[in-house]
Design a protein around this motif. Structure first.
Motif, PDB file in Angstrom:
ATOM      1  N   GLU A  73      39.662  34.996  28.142  1.00 37.00           N
ATOM      2  CA  GLU A  73      39.475  35.681  29.418  1.00 37.00           C
ATOM      3  C   GLU A  73      39.428  34.646  30.541  1.00 37.00           C
ATOM      4  O   GLU A  73      38.676  33.679  30.454  1.00 37.00           O
ATOM      5  CB  GLU A  73      38.183  36.491  29.394  1.00 37.00           C
ATOM      6  N   ARG A  99      43.732  39.726  35.257  1.00 31.43           N
ATOM      7  CA  ARG A  99      42.477  39.944  35.965  1.00 31.43           C
ATOM      8  C   ARG A  99      41.485  38.856  35.594  1.00 31.43           C
ATOM      9  O   ARG A  99      41.249  38.594  34.420  1.00 31.43           O
ATOM     10  CB  ARG A  99      41.910  41.320  35.643  1.00 31.43           C
ATOM     11  N   ASN A 158      43.678  43.795  42.442  1.00 34.18           N
ATOM     12  CA  ASN A 158      43.662  44.107  41.012  1.00 34.18           C
ATOM     13  C   ASN A 158      43.480  42.875  40.139  1.00 34.18           C
ATOM     14  O   ASN A 158      43.130  42.988  38.965  1.00 34.18           O
ATOM     15  CB  ASN A 158      44.955  44.831  40.621  1.00 34.18           C
ATOM     16  N   ASN A 159      43.750  41.686  40.707  1.00 34.38           N
ATOM     17  CA  ASN A 159      43.583  40.460  39.937  1.00 34.38           C
ATOM     18  C   ASN A 159      42.133  40.007  39.857  1.00 34.38           C
ATOM     19  O   ASN A 159      41.825  39.052  39.149  1.00 34.38           O
ATOM     20  CB  ASN A 159      44.426  39.332  40.542  1.00 34.38           C
ATOM     21  N   ARG A 195      38.525  40.726  38.659  1.00 40.55           N
ATOM     22  CA  ARG A 195      37.736  41.566  37.758  1.00 40.55           C
ATOM     23  C   ARG A 195      36.278  41.635  38.201  1.00 40.55           C
ATOM     24  O   ARG A 195      35.637  42.687  38.130  1.00 40.55           O
ATOM     25  CB  ARG A 195      37.817  41.018  36.339  1.00 40.55           C
ATOM     26  N   CYS A 240      34.020  45.402  43.089  1.00 41.21           N
ATOM     27  CA  CYS A 240      33.989  45.037  41.680  1.00 41.21           C
ATOM     28  C   CYS A 240      32.573  44.535  41.376  1.00 41.21           C
ATOM     29  O   CYS A 240      31.772  44.329  42.290  1.00 41.21           O
ATOM     30  CB  CYS A 240      35.028  43.948  41.371  1.00 41.21           C
ATOM     31  N   LEU A 288      30.027  42.110  31.526  1.00 40.90           N
ATOM     32  CA  LEU A 288      31.322  42.682  31.891  1.00 40.90           C
ATOM     33  C   LEU A 288      32.043  43.259  30.685  1.00 40.90           C
ATOM     34  O   LEU A 288      32.869  44.172  30.843  1.00 40.90           O
ATOM     35  CB  LEU A 288      32.200  41.595  32.539  1.00 40.90           C
TER      36      LEU A 288
END
Length: 285
Positions: free
Chosen positions: A24, A88, A110-111, A113, A219, A282
């Protein structure tokens, strides 16, 4: 670790990437007058599981100097890194980098998170707030000495002696609170930095005033506040204002800690733990 160069409309940006390619992604953003290797220790603790990206903003580290150092320019540097990541990502930003992370958290990109903001000067661009902080005096001293030393082509040791022996708002001097590696990193960054990043002493007006402080974060966000009595950028009352505008954001305060928890000897492990807890939260969202 792999060092790469990104292109932001002709401004070359230095970045480093570490960790598994399928991990991630986390993008780390530094503050004014330091550089991407301020995150070396934190990134080293995460690289086994996460894809760790660090970026030098324009005018800092090994990135190009540029014609403009407005907030929008720093945001565009981070957006260039996010585009290179291509997935993301969680953004972790300190000080100026925290403001950039916060603006991106507001953007709905959108990138993005999630974001962790480490003692961001979120309200210091508003009338009367900058003057309440330690930064006008601090920036005046540092920028003046930097200009003199850069003109004289002073060796790295000159900068290192300065950051090592300079008094800090936490009490004591630099070597009391930061490891030799962090002190060397800061000294090198000051030697390389474009002095125009100080905006002739008007960082509040030329950079921070552009933050739309009441816009909602779109977010998950966690904010780490340093101790206002020890040189924090989030002053007394600022955390309450952030909580009012963003009731879902998490906020923790580090009593007795200055402006840079992630690199302070006494607080680096706590910061790492808080970051790891945030990352773990998350996965359930």
């Amino acid at each position: 670790m792999t060092d790469i160069t990104l292109d932001n409309h002709g401004v070359r940006l230095a970045a480093s990437v570490d960790g598994p390619t399928n991990g991630e992604p986390i993008l780390f953003l530094h503050g004014l007058s330091v550089s991407r290797d301020t995150w070396q220790e934190i990134g080293g603790r995460l690289k086994d599981r996460y894809r760790v990206w660090t970026l030098d903003f324009r005018g800092h580290g090994h990135s190009d100097r540029a014609a403009s150092y407005a907030l929008a320019d720093y945001v565009s540097d981070a957006e260039t890194a996010l585009a290179a990541i291509g997935r993301r990502a969680v953004i972790v930003g300190h000080s100026l980098g925290g403001c950039v992370a916060g603006v991106l958290a507001q953007s709905g990109d959108n990138n993005v998170r999630a974001a962790l903001l480490e003692d961001p000067p979120w309200y210091l661009g508003q009338p009367g707030e900058w003057e309440k902080s330690v930064f006008p005096k601090l920036f005046s001293i540092v920028s003046a000495r930097q200009a003199t030393w850069q003109q004289a082509r002073a060796p790295l040791g000159t900068y290192l002696a300065f950051v090592t022996d300079a008094p800090t708002p936490m009490g004591g001097i630099g070597r009391d609170h930061f490891t030799p590696r962090h002190l060397l990193s800061h000294a090198s960054a000051l030697q390389r930095q474009d002095g125009r990043c100080w905006a002739d002493g008007d960082v509040a007006g030329s950079v921070l005033a552009a933050i739309q402080t009441t816009r909602e974060f779109l977010c998950p966000v966690k904010i780490v506040q340093a101790d206002p009595s020890c040189g924090a950028a989030l002053l007394e009352g600022h955390a309450a204002r952030l909580a009012q505008d963003n009731p879902r954001a998490a906020l923790v305060r580090y009593e007795g800690c200055g402006h840079s928890p992630h690199r302070a000897i006494a607080f680096e492990q706590r910061f790492t733990a808080d970051l790891q807890d945030f990352l773990s939260s998350l996965r359930s969202q």
